[in-house]
Design a protein around this motif. Sequence first.
Motif, PDB file in Angstrom:
ATOM      1  N   PRO A  86     -10.296   0.620   3.315  1.00 21.38           N
ATOM      2  CA  PRO A  86      -9.227   1.472   4.142  1.00 21.38           C
ATOM      3  C   PRO A  86     -10.130   2.207   5.227  1.00 21.38           C
ATOM      4  O   PRO A  86     -11.196   2.732   5.169  1.00 21.38           O
ATOM      5  CB  PRO A  86      -8.567   2.253   3.286  1.00 21.38           C
TER       6      PRO A  86
ATOM      7  N   VAL B  92      -9.098  -6.577  -2.289  1.00 22.06           N
ATOM      8  CA  VAL B  92      -8.592  -6.236  -0.941  1.00 22.06           C
ATOM      9  C   VAL B  92     -10.025  -6.669  -0.076  1.00 22.06           C
ATOM     10  O   VAL B  92     -10.984  -6.475  -0.533  1.00 22.06           O
ATOM     11  CB  VAL B  92      -8.121  -4.787  -0.728  1.00 22.06           C
TER      12      VAL B  92
ATOM     13  N   TYR C 176      -6.941   4.551  -2.263  1.00 15.44           N
ATOM     14  CA  TYR C 176      -6.290   3.112  -2.474  1.00 15.44           C
ATOM     15  C   TYR C 176      -5.214   3.183  -3.851  1.00 15.44           C
ATOM     16  O   TYR C 176      -5.770   3.396  -4.940  1.00 15.44           O
ATOM     17  CB  TYR C 176      -7.358   2.334  -2.600  1.00 15.44           C
TER      18      TYR C 176
ATOM     19  N   PHE D 222      -3.300   2.690   5.259  1.00 14.50           N
ATOM     20  CA  PHE D 222      -4.697   1.729   5.001  1.00 14.50           C
ATOM     21  C   PHE D 222      -5.413   1.628   6.370  1.00 14.50           C
ATOM     22  O   PHE D 222      -6.370   2.202   6.336  1.00 14.50           O
ATOM     23  CB  PHE D 222      -4.336   0.437   4.466  1.00 14.50           C
TER      24      PHE D 222
ATOM     25  N   HIS E 191      -1.577  -1.225   8.889  1.00 12.00           N
ATOM     26  CA  HIS E 191      -0.957  -1.501   7.561  1.00 12.00           C
ATOM     27  C   HIS E 191      -0.799  -0.140   7.250  1.00 12.00           C
ATOM     28  O   HIS E 191      -1.778   0.604   6.665  1.00 12.00           O
ATOM     29  CB  HIS E 191      -2.026  -2.306   6.504  1.00 12.00           C
TER      30      HIS E 191
ATOM     31  N   VAL F 292      -1.802   1.096  -4.704  1.00 15.58           N
ATOM     32  CA  VAL F 292      -0.843   0.036  -4.494  1.00 15.58           C
ATOM     33  C   VAL F 292       0.466  -0.161  -5.357  1.00 15.58           C
ATOM     34  O   VAL F 292       0.254   0.231  -6.603  1.00 15.58           O
ATOM     35  CB  VAL F 292      -1.285  -1.357  -4.241  1.00 15.58           C
TER      36      VAL F 292
ATOM     37  N   THR G 101       0.968  -1.173   0.064  1.00  9.61           N
ATOM     38  CA  THR G 101       0.118  -0.043  -0.062  1.00  9.61           C
ATOM     39  C   THR G 101       1.014   1.276   0.108  1.00  9.61           C
ATOM     40  O   THR G 101       1.775   1.343   0.603  1.00  9.61           O
ATOM     41  CB  THR G 101      -0.920   0.127   1.223  1.00  9.61           C
TER      42      THR G 101
END
Length: 214
Positions: free
Chosen positions: A184, A180, A190, A133, A137, A192, A129
Amino acid sequence: MRTFKENWKTKVLVFALLIGLPLQMCTPGGGDDCNCGPITGKYFDINGMELKNYKKVGENSLRIMLPNEAVSYGDYAGLTVDYSVDFISQRQSRWPSLSFIPSAYACSCIFDGESGSKFEKLSNLTVITLNDFDEAHRANDTINDLIIVKGIYFEEDAYLQAYLENDTTNIRVPAIQLLVDRKPTLNENYKVKIKVELSTGEVYEKVSETIKLQ
C-alpha cells in the motif's frame, strides 16, 4: 467440526503448498493397508473459514503473523482463507497399487478430505480493503484487481478474476492463498474483509487481523 490442519500434506501452503503424498512401502500381509490410519471421510463440506497472514522466515519456511506485526512486502507470503470443514462419505475399501519393486508392494494412504468438496464450487470471492490502500483503492473499496491466487500442485499463479472464471470444478483443497500484488502507498496498515460465496448458496465473511505491510 474439524479445521484444516497446518501439517496436512495437501495444504497449499501453504505456500508451496500441496505437494502430494509419497508412496509408502509395505510387505505382503503386513497389516491394514500398510498401517494407514482410519479416516472420517474422503470428501469435505465447508462450514466456515478463518483468515491467517503468513510471512517468510527462511528460504522454505513460513509462520503465521501476529496482529499488528510489520513485514516487508518482499517477505509477505499472503493471506490464507482456511476453510473449516466436516468430513463426509465414509472410508471405502482400497485396492493395492502395482509395484515393479521385487518383494514389496507400493501402497498409499487415503486421508480425510483427499477427494475435495463433494458439492461445493467457488462462485465468487471478494476482497475489500478496510483502509485507504492507494489513490485508486480507498477504504471499503474492492481490491480484487490487486489480488493474486497462489497456484497449487503445478498450477500457475493467477489474478483473482481470471481464477474465478477458469476454476469451475468442485473445491479441491480447504484453503486458498491470496497475495496482494503490491504494497500500500497510503496506509501501511493492511486489513481486509473476505467474502466467499459457494455454489450451494453458502456465504461466509471474515475480517483479517491488521498487519503492517511495508
